[in-house]
Scaffold this motif. Structure first.
Motif, short mmCIF file in Angstrom:
data_model
loop_
_atom_site.label_atom_id
_atom_site.label_comp_id
_atom_site.label_asym_id
_atom_site.label_seq_id
_atom_site.Cartn_x
_atom_site.Cartn_y
_atom_site.Cartn_z
N ASP A 1 3.72 -10.01 3.41
CA ASP A 1 3.68 -11.45 3.65
C ASP A 1 4.31 -12.11 2.42
OD1 ASP A 1 3.00 -14.15 3.73
OD2 ASP A 1 0.92 -13.79 4.30
N PRO A 2 5.42 -12.86 2.58
CA PRO A 2 6.05 -13.49 1.42
C PRO A 2 5.17 -14.53 0.73
CG PRO A 2 7.14 -14.14 3.46
CD PRO A 2 6.12 -13.10 3.82
N GLY A 3 4.14 -15.00 1.42
CA GLY A 3 3.19 -15.91 0.79
C GLY A 3 2.23 -15.20 -0.14
N GLU A 4 2.22 -13.86 -0.09
CA GLU A 4 1.34 -13.05 -0.93
C GLU A 4 2.12 -12.17 -1.91
OE1 GLU A 4 -1.94 -13.12 -0.91
OE2 GLU A 4 -2.41 -14.16 0.94
N VAL A 5 3.28 -11.68 -1.47
CA VAL A 5 4.08 -10.73 -2.25
C VAL A 5 5.52 -11.22 -2.29
CG1 VAL A 5 4.92 -8.35 -2.36
CG2 VAL A 5 2.57 -8.80 -1.59
N ALA A 6 5.99 -11.62 -3.49
CA ALA A 6 7.35 -12.13 -3.63
C ALA A 6 8.36 -11.01 -3.83
CB ALA A 6 7.42 -13.10 -4.82
N GLY B 1 -14.85 -1.56 1.88
CA GLY B 1 -13.76 -0.80 2.50
C GLY B 1 -13.07 -1.57 3.61
N ALA B 2 -13.86 -2.24 4.44
CA ALA B 2 -13.28 -3.04 5.53
C ALA B 2 -12.45 -4.19 4.96
CB ALA B 2 -14.38 -3.57 6.44
N ALA B 3 -12.93 -4.80 3.88
CA ALA B 3 -12.18 -5.88 3.24
C ALA B 3 -10.87 -5.36 2.66
CB ALA B 3 -13.02 -6.54 2.15
N ALA B 4 -10.92 -4.18 2.05
CA ALA B 4 -9.71 -3.59 1.48
C ALA B 4 -8.67 -3.33 2.57
CB ALA B 4 -10.05 -2.31 0.72
N GLU B 5 -9.11 -2.78 3.70
CA GLU B 5 -8.18 -2.52 4.81
C GLU B 5 -7.63 -3.82 5.38
OE1 GLU B 5 -10.22 0.11 7.54
OE2 GLU B 5 -9.82 1.85 6.25
N ARG B 6 -8.46 -4.84 5.50
CA ARG B 6 -8.01 -6.14 6.00
C ARG B 6 -6.98 -6.75 5.07
NH1 ARG B 6 -9.54 -10.71 4.22
NH2 ARG B 6 -11.57 -10.00 3.44
N GLU B 7 -7.26 -6.73 3.78
CA GLU B 7 -6.33 -7.30 2.80
C GLU B 7 -5.01 -6.54 2.80
OE1 GLU B 7 -6.46 -10.01 0.96
OE2 GLU B 7 -8.54 -10.61 1.31
N HIS C 1 3.79 -5.16 -7.39
CA HIS C 1 4.34 -6.36 -6.75
C HIS C 1 4.21 -7.56 -7.68
CE1 HIS C 1 0.07 -6.99 -5.84
NE2 HIS C 1 0.37 -8.25 -5.63
N ARG C 2 5.01 -8.59 -7.34
CA ARG C 2 4.95 -9.86 -8.07
C ARG C 2 4.41 -10.92 -7.13
NH1 ARG C 2 8.22 -14.01 -8.50
NH2 ARG C 2 10.02 -12.96 -7.61
N ARG C 3 3.53 -11.72 -7.65
CA ARG C 3 2.94 -12.81 -6.88
C ARG C 3 3.96 -13.95 -6.75
NH1 ARG C 3 -2.68 -12.53 -6.78
NH2 ARG C 3 -2.91 -14.77 -6.84
N PRO C 4 3.89 -14.72 -5.67
CA PRO C 4 4.81 -15.85 -5.51
C PRO C 4 4.70 -16.84 -6.67
CG PRO C 4 3.66 -15.41 -3.46
CD PRO C 4 3.00 -14.57 -4.52
N ASP C 5 5.81 -17.48 -6.99
CA ASP C 5 5.84 -18.46 -8.08
C ASP C 5 4.99 -19.68 -7.80
OD1 ASP C 5 7.51 -16.88 -9.64
OD2 ASP C 5 9.33 -17.77 -8.81
N GLU D 1 -1.67 -8.60 3.45
CA GLU D 1 -0.72 -8.79 2.36
C GLU D 1 0.50 -7.89 2.47
OE1 GLU D 1 -2.52 -8.85 -1.52
OE2 GLU D 1 -4.17 -10.12 -0.82
N LEU D 2 0.31 -6.65 2.92
CA LEU D 2 1.42 -5.69 2.95
C LEU D 2 1.95 -5.45 4.35
CD1 LEU D 2 2.88 -4.25 0.69
CD2 LEU D 2 1.45 -2.24 1.13
N GLY D 3 1.27 -5.99 5.36
CA GLY D 3 1.75 -5.85 6.73
C GLY D 3 1.69 -4.44 7.26
#
Length: 163
Positions: A123-128, A75-81, A47-51, A85-87
């Motif tokens: 989330d477009p604020g995380e992944v452009a 692990g919990a943080a990875a699942e939350r993120e 993925h590309r980060r937003p500009d 970020e990816l919905g």
């Protein structure tokens, strides 16, 4: 809004709870959890980060993730993120962690993997932008596109595990 993380030592032992911005500013070790997302065919999500992102705007990455909150396990943080970020929700599998002397700040970086079924809705604020790519294509992409530097180091370590 403050993001509270655990300040840790060189052995990843908790020293106290601090605001993440202060940890970064003072270069205190803290924890970051990431996820390598694969589809059912084994391809890796790039993925590309937003500009307008505050860190590494417009840079590419093969990892999703972020800071581990105070009291949270990697692990919990990875699942939350992943969900943020990816919905999408998916179980993660721990692969490895290492002490990363990051470009912005040093931290313990834990790398997990998840198989994503269905179509992500990031989330477009995380992944452009995002795309599934064959893992073998990643070194070439990293040579041509501006990738987040810490993710390039993580990729080299990741490949060593399977090599």
């Amino acid at each position: 809004m403050a993001e509270w993380v655990e300040r840790v030592d060189e052995h990843d032992r908790v020293l106290g709870v601090v605001e993440r911005g202060e940890a970064i500013e003072r270069r205190w070790l803290h924890r970051v959890a990431t996820v390598v997302c694969r589809d059912a065919g084994g391809r890796v999500l790039v993925h590309r980060r937003p500009d307008d992102d505050s860190r590494f705007p417009g840079a590419y990455n093969w990892l999703l993730g972020g800071g581990v909150e105070a009291g949270e396990e990697y692990g919990a943080a990875a699942e939350r993120e992943l969900a943020e970020e990816l919905g999408t929700a998916a179980p993660v599998r721990f692969r490895f962690k290492f002490l990363c002397d990051g470009v912005v700040s040093p931290y313990w970086l834990a790398v997990h993997e998840a198989v994503i079924t269905g179509t992500p809705s990031p989330d477009p604020g995380e992944v452009a932008w995002w795309e599934w790519v064959e893992e073998e294509a990643l070194p070439g992409l990293m040579a041509r596109w501006p990738f987040v530097p810490d993710s390039v180091e993580a990729f080299a370590r990741y490949r060593e595990l399977d090599g």
